[in-house]
Design a protein around this motif. Structure first.
Motif, short mmCIF file in Angstrom:
data_model
loop_
_atom_site.label_atom_id
_atom_site.label_comp_id
_atom_site.label_asym_id
_atom_site.label_seq_id
_atom_site.Cartn_x
_atom_site.Cartn_y
_atom_site.Cartn_z
N GLY A 95 0.83 -1.21 0.00
CA GLY A 95 0.00 0.00 0.00
C GLY A 95 0.85 1.25 0.00
O GLY A 95 0.58 2.21 -0.75
N TYR A 96 1.87 1.25 0.83
CA TYR A 96 2.79 2.39 0.88
C TYR A 96 3.45 2.60 -0.48
O TYR A 96 3.52 3.73 -0.98
CB TYR A 96 3.85 2.16 1.95
CG TYR A 96 5.07 3.03 1.83
CD1 TYR A 96 5.00 4.40 2.08
CD2 TYR A 96 6.31 2.50 1.46
CE1 TYR A 96 6.11 5.21 1.97
CE2 TYR A 96 7.42 3.29 1.35
CZ TYR A 96 7.33 4.65 1.60
OH TYR A 96 8.42 5.45 1.47
N GLY A 149 11.95 9.94 2.98
CA GLY A 149 10.59 9.83 2.47
C GLY A 149 9.57 10.51 3.37
O GLY A 149 8.67 11.20 2.90
N VAL A 150 9.74 10.35 4.65
CA VAL A 150 8.84 11.00 5.61
C VAL A 150 9.01 12.52 5.53
O VAL A 150 8.02 13.26 5.51
CB VAL A 150 9.09 10.49 7.05
CG1 VAL A 150 8.34 11.32 8.07
CG2 VAL A 150 8.69 9.02 7.17
N ALA A 151 10.24 12.98 5.45
CA ALA A 151 10.49 14.43 5.36
C ALA A 151 9.90 14.98 4.06
O ALA A 151 9.30 16.06 4.06
CB ALA A 151 11.99 14.71 5.43
N ALA A 167 -0.54 13.52 1.89
CA ALA A 167 -0.95 13.10 3.24
C ALA A 167 -1.02 11.58 3.33
O ALA A 167 -0.59 10.99 4.34
CB ALA A 167 -2.30 13.72 3.60
N ALA A 168 -1.53 10.95 2.29
CA ALA A 168 -1.60 9.48 2.30
C ALA A 168 -0.20 8.88 2.28
O ALA A 168 0.08 7.89 2.97
CB ALA A 168 -2.41 8.99 1.10
N ALA A 200 3.96 6.15 5.16
CA ALA A 200 5.39 6.11 5.46
C ALA A 200 5.64 6.04 6.95
O ALA A 200 6.52 5.31 7.42
CB ALA A 200 6.08 7.34 4.87
N VAL A 201 4.85 6.78 7.71
CA VAL A 201 5.02 6.83 9.16
C VAL A 201 4.60 5.49 9.79
O VAL A 201 5.25 5.01 10.73
CB VAL A 201 4.22 8.00 9.76
CG1 VAL A 201 4.14 7.91 11.28
CG2 VAL A 201 4.85 9.32 9.35
N THR A 202 3.54 4.89 9.28
CA THR A 202 3.04 3.65 9.88
C THR A 202 3.75 2.41 9.36
O THR A 202 3.53 1.32 9.86
CB THR A 202 1.53 3.49 9.64
OG1 THR A 202 1.28 3.45 8.23
CG2 THR A 202 0.76 4.61 10.28
N ARG A 203 4.61 2.56 8.42
CA ARG A 203 5.32 1.43 7.80
C ARG A 203 6.38 0.93 8.69
O ARG A 203 6.91 0.75 9.48
CB ARG A 203 5.87 1.90 6.46
CG ARG A 203 6.81 1.03 5.78
CD ARG A 203 7.08 1.63 4.42
NE ARG A 203 8.33 2.32 4.36
CZ ARG A 203 9.49 1.72 4.05
NH1 ARG A 203 9.51 0.44 3.79
NH2 ARG A 203 10.60 2.40 4.00
#
Length: 116
Positions: free
Chosen positions: A4-5, A69-71, A107-108, A113-116
């Protein structure tokens, strides 16, 4: 979860790379939209560079540098929040879905990315 990511981030990469190219070549639709929201035309290359950097950094995050990626996703969320705000400030609502769509993709991408 990675699938999904990867899908969401790949779509965000393509979308941001595409709009960055449209900005760089000064597509008619980009020029018209920029004029409507009161954006000076000489800002386009700088904004295009930010979108291109966001796309490239999302790609880095996708291939194994998660902090980048998060940044990148965070930066794109902030960027497109500003774009939506510019539309609201200028009362240009008929095409607000475009910056809103880019904001949703960013945002998605950030959320996955954060929850991965």
């Amino acid at each position: 979860m990675f699938t999904g990511y990867a899908i969401i981030t790949a779509i965000a990469i393509l979308a941001n790379a595409g709009i960055a190219i449209a900005d760089f070549v000064r597509a008619e639709s980009v020029l018209a939209n920029s004029a409507e929201v009161g954006l000076p035309e000489n800002w386009l290359p700088w904004l295009a560079a930010l979108k291109a950097a966001g796309a490239a950094s999302l790609l880095l995050g996708l291939v194994g540098v998660p902090g980048v990626g998060v940044a990148a996703a965070t930066g794109l969320v902030l960027f497109f929040t500003g774009a939506v705000a510019a539309h609201i400030r200028a009362r240009v609502y008929y095409n607000i879905a475009f910056p809103g769509g880019y904001l949703a993709l960013a945002a998605a991408s950030l959320a996955t990315a954060v929850t991965r």
